[in-house]
Design a protein around this motif. Sequence first.
Motif, PDB file in Angstrom:
ATOM      1  N   ASN A 192       6.799  -4.780  32.675  1.00  0.00           N
ATOM      2  CA  ASN A 192       5.393  -4.362  32.634  1.00  0.00           C
ATOM      3  C   ASN A 192       5.169  -3.095  31.802  1.00  0.00           C
ATOM      4  O   ASN A 192       4.174  -2.402  31.991  1.00  0.00           O
ATOM      5  CB  ASN A 192       4.881  -4.131  34.058  1.00  0.00           C
ATOM      6  CG  ASN A 192       4.893  -5.416  34.864  1.00  0.00           C
ATOM      7  OD1 ASN A 192       4.653  -6.490  34.323  1.00  0.00           O
ATOM      8  ND2 ASN A 192       5.184  -5.314  36.141  1.00  0.00           N
ATOM      9  N   LEU A 193       6.043  -2.832  30.901  1.00  0.00           N
ATOM     10  CA  LEU A 193       5.878  -1.657  30.052  1.00  0.00           C
ATOM     11  C   LEU A 193       4.800  -1.900  29.001  1.00  0.00           C
ATOM     12  O   LEU A 193       4.596  -3.031  28.555  1.00  0.00           O
ATOM     13  CB  LEU A 193       7.200  -1.323  29.353  1.00  0.00           C
ATOM     14  CG  LEU A 193       8.335  -0.858  30.253  1.00  0.00           C
ATOM     15  CD1 LEU A 193       9.608  -0.686  29.421  1.00  0.00           C
ATOM     16  CD2 LEU A 193       7.984   0.447  30.933  1.00  0.00           C
ATOM     17  N   PRO A 194       4.059  -0.850  28.607  1.00  0.00           N
ATOM     18  CA  PRO A 194       3.044  -1.049  27.567  1.00  0.00           C
ATOM     19  C   PRO A 194       3.710  -1.475  26.248  1.00  0.00           C
ATOM     20  O   PRO A 194       4.735  -0.942  25.855  1.00  0.00           O
ATOM     21  CB  PRO A 194       2.398   0.335  27.419  1.00  0.00           C
ATOM     22  CG  PRO A 194       3.242   1.288  28.174  1.00  0.00           C
ATOM     23  CD  PRO A 194       4.123   0.511  29.080  1.00  0.00           C
ATOM     24  N   GLY A 195       3.131  -2.465  25.594  1.00  0.00           N
ATOM     25  CA  GLY A 195       3.671  -2.953  24.338  1.00  0.00           C
ATOM     26  C   GLY A 195       4.763  -3.981  24.492  1.00  0.00           C
ATOM     27  O   GLY A 195       5.373  -4.403  23.513  1.00  0.00           O
ATOM     28  N   TYR A 196       5.019  -4.421  25.711  1.00  0.00           N
ATOM     29  CA  TYR A 196       6.073  -5.417  25.957  1.00  0.00           C
ATOM     30  C   TYR A 196       5.720  -6.718  25.248  1.00  0.00           C
ATOM     31  O   TYR A 196       4.625  -7.238  25.371  1.00  0.00           O
ATOM     32  CB  TYR A 196       6.234  -5.665  27.458  1.00  0.00           C
ATOM     33  CG  TYR A 196       7.287  -6.696  27.800  1.00  0.00           C
ATOM     34  CD1 TYR A 196       8.639  -6.382  27.742  1.00  0.00           C
ATOM     35  CD2 TYR A 196       6.933  -7.992  28.158  1.00  0.00           C
ATOM     36  CE1 TYR A 196       9.604  -7.320  28.049  1.00  0.00           C
ATOM     37  CE2 TYR A 196       7.889  -8.937  28.464  1.00  0.00           C
ATOM     38  CZ  TYR A 196       9.223  -8.594  28.401  1.00  0.00           C
ATOM     39  OH  TYR A 196      10.177  -9.530  28.701  1.00  0.00           O
ATOM     40  N   GLY A 197       6.646  -7.235  24.469  1.00  0.00           N
ATOM     41  CA  GLY A 197       6.445  -8.487  23.752  1.00  0.00           C
ATOM     42  C   GLY A 197       5.729  -8.336  22.427  1.00  0.00           C
ATOM     43  O   GLY A 197       5.521  -9.308  21.716  1.00  0.00           O
ATOM     44  N   LYS A 198       5.320  -7.118  22.077  1.00  0.00           N
ATOM     45  CA  LYS A 198       4.625  -6.873  20.810  1.00  0.00           C
ATOM     46  C   LYS A 198       5.618  -6.299  19.798  1.00  0.00           C
ATOM     47  O   LYS A 198       6.612  -5.672  20.177  1.00  0.00           O
ATOM     48  CB  LYS A 198       3.477  -5.888  21.025  1.00  0.00           C
ATOM     49  CG  LYS A 198       2.401  -6.428  21.948  1.00  0.00           C
ATOM     50  CD  LYS A 198       1.305  -5.422  22.129  1.00  0.00           C
ATOM     51  CE  LYS A 198       0.269  -5.944  23.112  1.00  0.00           C
ATOM     52  NZ  LYS A 198      -0.723  -4.923  23.436  1.00  0.00           N
ATOM     53  N   LEU A 255       7.301  -3.803  17.114  1.00  0.00           N
ATOM     54  CA  LEU A 255       7.359  -2.347  17.031  1.00  0.00           C
ATOM     55  C   LEU A 255       6.443  -1.843  15.925  1.00  0.00           C
ATOM     56  O   LEU A 255       6.234  -2.539  14.926  1.00  0.00           O
ATOM     57  CB  LEU A 255       8.801  -1.899  16.744  1.00  0.00           C
ATOM     58  CG  LEU A 255       9.805  -2.138  17.859  1.00  0.00           C
ATOM     59  CD1 LEU A 255      11.213  -1.796  17.368  1.00  0.00           C
ATOM     60  CD2 LEU A 255       9.467  -1.298  19.069  1.00  0.00           C
ATOM     61  N   PRO A 256       5.881  -0.648  16.078  1.00  0.00           N
ATOM     62  CA  PRO A 256       5.025  -0.111  15.016  1.00  0.00           C
ATOM     63  C   PRO A 256       5.842   0.136  13.748  1.00  0.00           C
ATOM     64  O   PRO A 256       7.048   0.393  13.810  1.00  0.00           O
ATOM     65  CB  PRO A 256       4.496   1.195  15.602  1.00  0.00           C
ATOM     66  CG  PRO A 256       5.401   1.536  16.720  1.00  0.00           C
ATOM     67  CD  PRO A 256       5.993   0.255  17.203  1.00  0.00           C
TER      68      PRO A 256
END
Length: 124
Positions: A23-29, A31-32
């Motif tokens: 449940n971390l923010p950005g999970y599955g997205k 990387l910048p």
Amino acid sequence: MDFFTIISEDRIKRAYKDGEFDNLPGYGKPLPFDDLASVPENLRMAYRILKNAGYTEEETQIKQEMLTIEDLIKKCEDSEEKKELKQKLNEKMLRFNSMMSKRRQNTNSSIFKNYEEKINNKLF
């Protein structure tokens, strides 16, 4: 491996199995984008440290341009060209000083340049 590395690795594996990272923010997205991707890997950390300290590539580029213009002024014999070079140097100094003032850092570069010019005039 030392004792602390073993403990930390074990805790990370246990947290991963328990789903604490799901449940971390950005999970599955993705990387910048890394703006230092074009910098060689052995220099990236140094560039990041400089960037975090407030030094930018633009700042160092302007400093380098100022030094180049100063060298050209010293070697220039044409008075009209020298005048144009001094104008360019003043523009670069203003730009550099405005960058520093945005970071709330004091610069006395124009005072030092005037002082250096006075010394050079007395010597030559």
